[in-house]
Design an enzyme around this catalytic site. Sequence first.
Site: not given
Length: 281
Positions: A59, A63, A99, A116
């Site tokens: 996290t 990443k 993701d 983001g």
Amino acid sequence: MDLTSFAVIGHPIGHTMSPFIHRRLFALSGLSPAYTVLDVPSIEAQLPALRALSGFNITIPHKSAILPFLDAVDEKAALFGSVNTVKNENGRMKGYTTDGVGADNFSGRLLILGRGGAARAIAFEAVLSAASPAIDFACRDASVEKAEALASELSGLCARLGKRGTFRVLRYAALENSDSRYDLALNTTSVGMYPNAGESVVGESVLARCGAAFDAVYNPGETEFLRLSAKCGLKTVGGMGMLVCQAVAAHEIWYGAQFADGDIERLIRDAEAETARLFRA
């Protein structure tokens, strides 16, 4: 592959639902490896410890920072420029991204609120899955430049894939005054996350022009964004489903796991209940 020790890494890393979700998924597979939470200020300093793990999740803020330390990177993760899952095969670390998995159906015109990491992952998934991706990004004034860079990057990806894509960047004020309609609105910001659960990044004037709404925030289960969306008659999807689906994809990568739909639906409900218990005790 050795399946004895896994972890989630980040810095700083406070409470995370990863141990609850991943331990349940291991149990569904009849496995019981250790799954821990590691605060990792420096990847380079922790490389020996990371290489000793069977696999790990990543996290913020690692990443992208993990990329130079990996022995191999999956094609999709290389395209995204981001890794959130690492598999250790005989000492060689390979990076993947899950993701964006489980967010929703990306067909039609999308409104992505924010610019983001979550916005990036969802936008790349949309470009890969849609025949003619159409995305509007809405963000704060200070984020416009980065959002425009992301839109340009996505345009380049469409060109390489031979697709026709349309990408625009709007300030929130311009979005409120627009009459544009969207098939799906996706909140990828942290607005509305506990303890600021009464906030929404946009209001009903925007949501009334959308067909469905997804919120990446999973705490609380029903955010103000989703409450307002439901009030406007939209189909709504919360963030816990995406979080669990991303974890499921990691287990598929690590050891080829397969799960029954009913077990995953039950896990999503249990994870939502556990989140409510932890943060409202």
